[in-house]
Design an enzyme around this catalytic site. Structure first.
Site, mmCIF file in Angstrom:
data_model
loop_
_atom_site.group_PDB
_atom_site.id
_atom_site.type_symbol
_atom_site.label_atom_id
_atom_site.label_comp_id
_atom_site.label_asym_id
_atom_site.label_seq_id
_atom_site.Cartn_x
_atom_site.Cartn_y
_atom_site.Cartn_z
ATOM 1 N N ASP A 140 0.890 -1.096 0.007
ATOM 2 C CA ASP A 140 0.108 0.069 0.024
ATOM 3 C C ASP A 140 0.766 1.262 0.025
ATOM 4 O O ASP A 140 0.640 2.202 -0.583
ATOM 5 C CB ASP A 140 -0.912 0.208 1.296
ATOM 6 C CG ASP A 140 -1.829 1.271 1.326
ATOM 7 O OD1 ASP A 140 -2.600 1.529 0.229
ATOM 8 O OD2 ASP A 140 -1.830 1.868 2.459
ATOM 9 N N LEU A 221 -7.024 4.778 2.717
ATOM 10 C CA LEU A 221 -7.239 5.990 2.268
ATOM 11 C C LEU A 221 -6.073 6.542 1.192
ATOM 12 O O LEU A 221 -6.278 7.435 0.393
ATOM 13 C CB LEU A 221 -7.665 7.104 3.385
ATOM 14 C CG LEU A 221 -9.058 7.047 3.928
ATOM 15 C CD1 LEU A 221 -9.364 7.798 4.981
ATOM 16 C CD2 LEU A 221 -9.965 7.144 2.641
ATOM 17 N N ARG A 222 -4.978 5.851 1.589
ATOM 18 C CA ARG A 222 -3.901 6.062 0.736
ATOM 19 C C ARG A 222 -4.171 6.114 -0.849
ATOM 20 O O ARG A 222 -3.548 6.891 -1.706
ATOM 21 C CB ARG A 222 -2.568 5.568 0.936
ATOM 22 C CG ARG A 222 -1.031 5.856 0.353
ATOM 23 C CD ARG A 222 -0.017 5.172 0.871
ATOM 24 N NE ARG A 222 0.427 5.769 2.355
ATOM 25 C CZ ARG A 222 0.028 5.013 3.656
ATOM 26 N NH1 ARG A 222 -0.628 3.888 3.483
ATOM 27 N NH2 ARG A 222 0.609 5.547 4.578
ATOM 28 N N ALA A 223 -4.858 4.991 -1.226
ATOM 29 C CA ALA A 223 -5.187 4.917 -2.615
ATOM 30 C C ALA A 223 -5.836 6.180 -3.085
ATOM 31 O O ALA A 223 -5.460 6.813 -4.434
ATOM 32 C CB ALA A 223 -5.908 3.922 -2.653
#
Length: 537
Positions: A140, A221-223
């Site tokens: 991720d 939420l990094r995506a």
């Protein structure tokens, strides 16, 4: 071009030119403020954490100064840090690299002293998935991921060989031949880099971002943030100051595929594949199924997991830990080292005070010795032959596996071997990814014969050199596929089991019916293993 995206991971088979592609990126980076070419730093697999992040200058520290000896991260400032086989690096080191790449700074803290250095760099890693994967939390952290494969068209492969031979014959001439195109691409990237701060993404497209992430089963939420940044970078590359939904959908596979929940079905292809050419006239193609009894593979079925009557009685075997004992961390140790890059401060001070001195010298330096602290390793070897399916226990077997996998800690690694038909295969290599393990168990097919000896030989290969591992064998023991034509399948299985004796093991007997051969118990005797009967819930 945009380090805030989080770097690039290149996945592909061996010989797919992953390293060549990464080194080619270095040629496209804009020069630094001093006009020199941006650095390209290669991180070797054997590098220590101190070599990567840097160390405090101990001579300066003795004079009361805080000074940093730069490591590879600081050396890559303004350029590219490349890690080949990044999946083989220790997890904590990968975390340090990704943190520094995201923050643009590397910090070193040793006891009460700390220092930092700029590390504005683009991080590029490459790996072969056949050699093991990255833990999902580290996957991720890579902003983008691209899967590459060597071309299969003969003409394309021939052109690659032609260009490689031309480069080896005359590197300078080859570079001059493609210099104009490379300079144009580098200029385009430099212009996009200048334009990027001005590029905006309309607020309504945030709904598209969140929808794409949700449909892929991505919890991080990094995506979403990377989708936002990558779409803007895509627009900047084309000279536009506004990102569009088309930009989002172009970058979405690079952002989401490596973060996608493996339990979901694969995404549909972006474009339908071209139709295959017909190799025979339509009238010669069969339009009816083959008659019963025709040659073909044995039937197989995918059983859904069911709840077993009792969980698997696993043991925790880790280095320095005995059966039934709580985890125990090895006592910290230090050794004299006048050239130590890191100090065990208490031990150093004890040495200084033991001499009656007020100031330490290099003769007092003590370097800390790393302590082993790792999770356990559990190898599951599951019988997926037709006899287990016919007995109605395949669902309970899968349920028991899922229950055991759910109980593994975050540092524990598991692997799964299944055997059926004519051989055994690694369905899941060593991993800590619970979602990946669950997907592999649920999708495992059942049917065919029982190549037990093949599975035990494969298990021995996987466990070679693995410390603190436990073997869990789930089978009814009805071996019927010999290792060599004419040999006895059951004798082969017992001989293969002898090579695993001494490894902590649990044999789970899946045999059912009134007439039972009791071969699982015989296997346990050879393995010196515990026995548990698998009963459906």
């Amino acid at each position: 071009m945009a380090p805030a995206i989080g770097g690039l991971l290149i996945r592909g088979d061996r010989g797919a030119a992953k390293s060549t592609a990464a080194r080619g990126l270095a040629e496209l980076l804009p020069p630094g403020p001093d006009g020199l070419r941006a650095p390209f730093v290669n991180l070797p697999l054997g590098a220590t954490e101190d070599r990567v992040v840097g160390t405090l200058d101990l001579d300066a520290a003795l004079r009361g100064e805080v000074r940093l000896r730069p490591g590879l991260l600081a050396q890559a400032d303004g350029g590219l840090l490349y890690i080949d086989e990044v999946n083989l690096l220790p997890d904590h080191l990968v975390d340090v690299l990704l943190d520094a790449a995201a923050l643009g700074v590397v910090r070193v803290q040793r006891d009460a002293l700390s220092a930092e250095a700029p590390a504005r760099l683009a991080l590029v890693g490459s790996m072969n998935p056949e050699e093991g994967g990255l833990r999902p939390q580290f996957l991720d952290r890579f902003g983008l991921c691209v899967d590459v494969a060597a071309p299969q068209q003969p003409a394309e492969r021939a052109e690659i060989i032609r260009r490689r031979m031309a480069y080896e014959a005359d590197p300078q001439g080859f570079a001059a031949r493609w210099g104009a195109e490379q300079a144009a691409l580098a200029g385009r990237l430099a212009e996009a880099r200048q334009l990027l701060p001005e590029v905006t993404l309309p607020d309504p497209l945030l709904d598209v971002i969140t929808t794409l992430s949700s449909e892929a089963g991505v919890r991080s939420l990094r995506a979403d943030l990377v989708l936002h940044r990558a779409a803007r970078a895509c627009a900047a590359l084309e000279g536009r100051t506004g990102a569009t939904e088309t930009d989002l959908r172009r970058v979405a596979p690079l952002v989401l595929n490596h973060r996608r929940d493996p339990r979901l079905p694969p995404p549909p292809p972006s474009e339908p594949p071209p139709p295959l050419p017909e190799t025979e006239p339509p009238e010669q193609q069969p339009d009816t199924p083959p008659p019963p009894g025709a040659d073909g593979p044995p039937p197989e079925e995918v059983f859904a997991p069911s709840t077993p009557a009792a969980p698997l009685a696993l043991q925790a075997f880790t280095p320095g830990r005995g059966e039934g004992q709580p985890p125990r961390r090895a006592a910290p140790r230090s050794v004299p080292d006048p050239q130590a890059a890191r100090l065990d401060v208490p031990a150093t001070l004890r040495s200084m005070l033991g001499r009656g001195a007020a100031v330490p010298t290099r003769d007092d330096f003590r370097a800390p010795m790393p302590a082993e602290d790792g999770g356990r390793r559990v190898l599951f070897v599951a019988d997926a032959s037709g006899s287990v399916g016919v007995s109605g226990r395949m669902g309970a077997l899968k349920g028991a596996l899922l229950d055991a996998l759910a109980g593994q800690g975050g540092r524990d690694r598991v692997a799964l071997v299944t055997f059926r038909g004519t051989g055994a295969s690694v369905l899941l290599d060593w991993t800590t990814d619970a979602a990946q393990a669950e997907a592999a168990v649920r999708a495992a097919p059942t049917g065919g014969r029982t190549p037990l000896a093949h599975a035990l030989n494969l298990a021995a290969d996987l466990l070679t050199g693995v410390r603190g591992a436990e073997l869990v064998l789930l089978t009814d023991g009805r071996a019927n596929v010999p290792l060599t034509p004419g040999s006895d399948a059951w004798a082969d299985a017992l001989h293969a089991a002898e090579s695993l004796r001494g490894i902590p093991a649990l044999v789970v007997d899946t045999e059912a019916g009134r007439v039972r051969l009791g071969r699982a118990a015989q296997l346990a005797g050879v393995l010196d293993a515990r026995v548990q009967t698998l009963e459906p819930g």
